[in-house]
Write an enzyme that holds these catalytic residues in place. Structure first.
Site, PDB file in Angstrom:
ATOM      1  N   ARG A 206       0.716  -1.336  -0.056  1.00  0.00           N
ATOM      2  CA  ARG A 206       0.085  -0.147   0.002  1.00  0.00           C
ATOM      3  C   ARG A 206       0.970   1.302  -0.013  1.00  0.00           C
ATOM      4  O   ARG A 206       2.195   1.148   0.425  1.00  0.00           O
ATOM      5  CB  ARG A 206      -0.915  -0.132   1.243  1.00  0.00           C
ATOM      6  CG  ARG A 206      -1.702  -1.118   1.409  1.00  0.00           C
ATOM      7  CD  ARG A 206      -2.658  -1.022   2.689  1.00  0.00           C
ATOM      8  NE  ARG A 206      -3.583  -2.292   2.716  1.00  0.00           N
ATOM      9  CZ  ARG A 206      -3.355  -3.309   3.407  1.00  0.00           C
ATOM     10  NH1 ARG A 206      -2.074  -3.503   3.796  1.00  0.00           N
ATOM     11  NH2 ARG A 206      -4.177  -4.537   3.497  1.00  0.00           N
ATOM     12  N   LYS A 230      -2.304  -2.447   8.001  1.00  0.00           N
ATOM     13  CA  LYS A 230      -3.316  -1.977   8.608  1.00  0.00           C
ATOM     14  C   LYS A 230      -3.434  -2.692   9.993  1.00  0.00           C
ATOM     15  O   LYS A 230      -3.345  -3.562  10.329  1.00  0.00           O
ATOM     16  CB  LYS A 230      -4.602  -2.344   7.910  1.00  0.00           C
ATOM     17  CG  LYS A 230      -5.038  -1.722   6.676  1.00  0.00           C
ATOM     18  CD  LYS A 230      -6.344  -1.944   6.114  1.00  0.00           C
ATOM     19  CE  LYS A 230      -6.345  -1.167   4.972  1.00  0.00           C
ATOM     20  NZ  LYS A 230      -7.579  -1.319   4.216  1.00  0.00           N
ATOM     21  N   HIS A 301      -2.731   2.399  -5.776  1.00  0.00           N
ATOM     22  CA  HIS A 301      -3.590   1.217  -5.454  1.00  0.00           C
ATOM     23  C   HIS A 301      -3.865   0.282  -6.480  1.00  0.00           C
ATOM     24  O   HIS A 301      -4.113  -0.699  -6.727  1.00  0.00           O
ATOM     25  CB  HIS A 301      -4.912   1.581  -4.864  1.00  0.00           C
ATOM     26  CG  HIS A 301      -5.443   0.642  -3.806  1.00  0.00           C
ATOM     27  ND1 HIS A 301      -4.888   0.110  -2.746  1.00  0.00           N
ATOM     28  CD2 HIS A 301      -6.553  -0.235  -3.980  1.00  0.00           C
ATOM     29  CE1 HIS A 301      -5.710  -0.562  -2.109  1.00  0.00           C
ATOM     30  NE2 HIS A 301      -6.662  -1.050  -2.849  1.00  0.00           N
ATOM     31  N   ARG A 304      -1.183  -1.937  -7.099  1.00  0.00           N
ATOM     32  CA  ARG A 304      -1.341  -2.989  -6.145  1.00  0.00           C
ATOM     33  C   ARG A 304      -2.441  -4.134  -6.803  1.00  0.00           C
ATOM     34  O   ARG A 304      -2.206  -5.149  -6.828  1.00  0.00           O
ATOM     35  CB  ARG A 304      -1.787  -2.323  -4.820  1.00  0.00           C
ATOM     36  CG  ARG A 304      -2.272  -3.392  -3.720  1.00  0.00           C
ATOM     37  CD  ARG A 304      -2.684  -2.814  -2.507  1.00  0.00           C
ATOM     38  NE  ARG A 304      -3.309  -3.575  -1.621  1.00  0.00           N
ATOM     39  CZ  ARG A 304      -2.818  -4.212  -0.466  1.00  0.00           C
ATOM     40  NH1 ARG A 304      -1.106  -4.405  -0.545  1.00  0.00           N
ATOM     41  NH2 ARG A 304      -3.666  -4.855   0.235  1.00  0.00           N
ATOM     42  N   HIS A 327      -4.232  -8.848   3.377  1.00  0.00           N
ATOM     43  CA  HIS A 327      -5.533  -8.751   3.272  1.00  0.00           C
ATOM     44  C   HIS A 327      -5.702  -9.626   4.534  1.00  0.00           C
ATOM     45  O   HIS A 327      -5.370 -10.791   4.891  1.00  0.00           O
ATOM     46  CB  HIS A 327      -6.254  -9.469   2.207  1.00  0.00           C
ATOM     47  CG  HIS A 327      -6.314  -8.627   1.050  1.00  0.00           C
ATOM     48  ND1 HIS A 327      -6.400  -9.061  -0.318  1.00  0.00           N
ATOM     49  CD2 HIS A 327      -5.868  -7.288   0.642  1.00  0.00           C
ATOM     50  CE1 HIS A 327      -6.337  -8.151  -1.042  1.00  0.00           C
ATOM     51  NE2 HIS A 327      -5.917  -6.861  -0.518  1.00  0.00           N
ATOM     52  N   TYR A 336      -9.988 -10.380  -7.121  1.00  0.00           N
ATOM     53  CA  TYR A 336      -9.058 -10.297  -8.228  1.00  0.00           C
ATOM     54  C   TYR A 336      -9.077 -11.732  -8.902  1.00  0.00           C
ATOM     55  O   TYR A 336      -8.718 -11.562 -10.401  1.00  0.00           O
ATOM     56  CB  TYR A 336      -7.579 -10.378  -7.611  1.00  0.00           C
ATOM     57  CG  TYR A 336      -7.399  -9.168  -6.758  1.00  0.00           C
ATOM     58  CD1 TYR A 336      -6.920  -7.928  -7.399  1.00  0.00           C
ATOM     59  CD2 TYR A 336      -7.295  -9.377  -5.400  1.00  0.00           C
ATOM     60  CE1 TYR A 336      -6.891  -6.795  -6.616  1.00  0.00           C
ATOM     61  CE2 TYR A 336      -6.856  -8.295  -4.789  1.00  0.00           C
ATOM     62  CZ  TYR A 336      -6.707  -6.989  -5.400  1.00  0.00           C
ATOM     63  OH  TYR A 336      -6.257  -5.814  -4.515  1.00  0.00           O
TER      64      TYR A 336
END
Length: 355
Positions: A206, A230, A301, A304, A327, A336
């Site tokens: 990210r 995150k 992004h 990514r 994730h 994806y």
């Protein structure tokens, strides 16, 4: 140079709105901010996004008119009120309404969402803001500030899950060739920008993770990044030989030209020697990709997304891609697979004689 292909929706001046909140709502908001920062350890960007939604909701609760001025949705931190604004808890139009924070109920939440919808906010954004205020109301109930949890009864619109814009593999190669060509002049900023685009695509990290990289977090010989995602979750991400070369050139010939005595140990520096800003990285990616005709309008992004898609198309399994991208759930990574299926269908329709 790439051009912007869209405009952000205008939002009210949330700094002024926060400064006009009555004392009880201002105190609740301050406590919630401490909870997000200290107890949950969320990133600065995430905290600001949560606060922006809650400030907008509380302004609706108290009937405070939105300011006409534009402002960043993140500009709601403490001490950021514009000159001349009232301090939280001072007399304001909201005080005259005599609406207490404890009166926040599901009707208020629904009314707030209705005003957002009337303003033309997309279903995806409405779903995100609904989740944000549900998190806030649940916290306020646990903290004893609300008798019940009105957010638990809020039915939010479902977000449209759109396929992310991605580069084709050959487009990614051409974009990186373009940044490499610019770096041949050995200009420090060109070396930096080439390394940034290479590393974003090679690793799929990210933009915040990239900007947060410090020198001890990168192992060039082993081609490994140590990033904090995150919630402060740590993971190690590999990158390839082209990114290694670009990074080595930046660290040996580019970074020393920008570093100052006051510079942080950041891997990537801005033109003045400070840690690079995410906005600079976004601009770099938009310009690098936009320089190639026929490419989608993407930022970091999008790189990514492209990295994840190309990994899956190359035979990587979902669990591996999930780990690489950081994730929390496999469901996010599964998005994806829809991208690759759509590509297969498009290729089939274009090339099969009986499509």
């Amino acid at each position: 140079m790439g051009t912007s292909r869209g405009r952000r929706t205008t939002r009210p001046d949330l700094r002024r709105l926060r400064s006009a909140l009555p004392a009880d709502s201002a105190a609740a908001l301050d406590s919630y901010e401490r909870h997000l920062r200290l107890e949950r350890g969320l990133s600065e960007h995430t905290v600001r996004a949560y606060l922006a939604d809650v400030v907008s909701l509380l302004g609706h609760l108290h009937g405070i008119p939105a300011e006409d001025a534009e402002a960043s949705p993140g500009a709601v931190g403490p001490g950021e009120a514009s000159p001349g604004d009232a301090s939280p808890g001072e007399a304001s139009p909201a005080d005259a309404s005599a609406v207490a924070f404890a009166e926040l109920d599901v009707a208020t939440l629904r009314g707030w969402l209705a005003t957002q919808r009337s303003a033309g906010i997309s279903r995806t954004t409405l779903a995100r803001r609904s989740a944000s205020v549900r998190t806030f109301s649940a916290w306020a109930h646990r903290a004893g500030l609300l008798e019940g949890d009105p957010g638990a009864r809020l039915v939010a619109p479902r977000a449209h899950r759109t396929l992310p814009g991605v580069l084709r593999a050959e487009q990614a190669t051409d974009v990186l060739a373009g940044t490499a060509s610019g770096a041949e002049q050995r200009d420090p900023l060109a070396l930096r920008d080439h390394a940034i685009v290479e590393l974003l695509y090679a690793s799929g990290v990210r933009v915040g993770e990239l900007c947060g990289l410090d020198m001890p977090n990168i192992d060039v010989p082993r081609r490994l990044l140590r990033v904090f995602g995150k919630g402060g979750k740590e993971r190690f991400v590999p990158f390839g030989a082209p990114a290694e070369r670009a990074l080595d050139e930046w660290l040996t010939a580019g970074r020393p030209a920008l570093v100052k005595a006051s510079s942080p140990p950041a891997v990537f520096l801005g033109a003045r020697g400070g840690r690079i800003d995410p906005r600079t990285v976004r601009r770099t990616v938009h310009e690098s990709v936009g320089a190639l005709p026929g490419t989608p309008d993407i930022g970091p992004h999008g790189l990514r997304h492209s990295a994840a898609t190309h990994l899956l198309e190359g035979g990587a399994d979902l669990r591996t891609v999930q780990e690489l991208l950081g994730h929390a759930t496999l469901a996010t990574t599964q998005l994806y697979t829809h991208v690759t299926v759509e590509r297969l269908k498009a290729i089939h329709d274009r090339t099969h004689p009986r499509s």
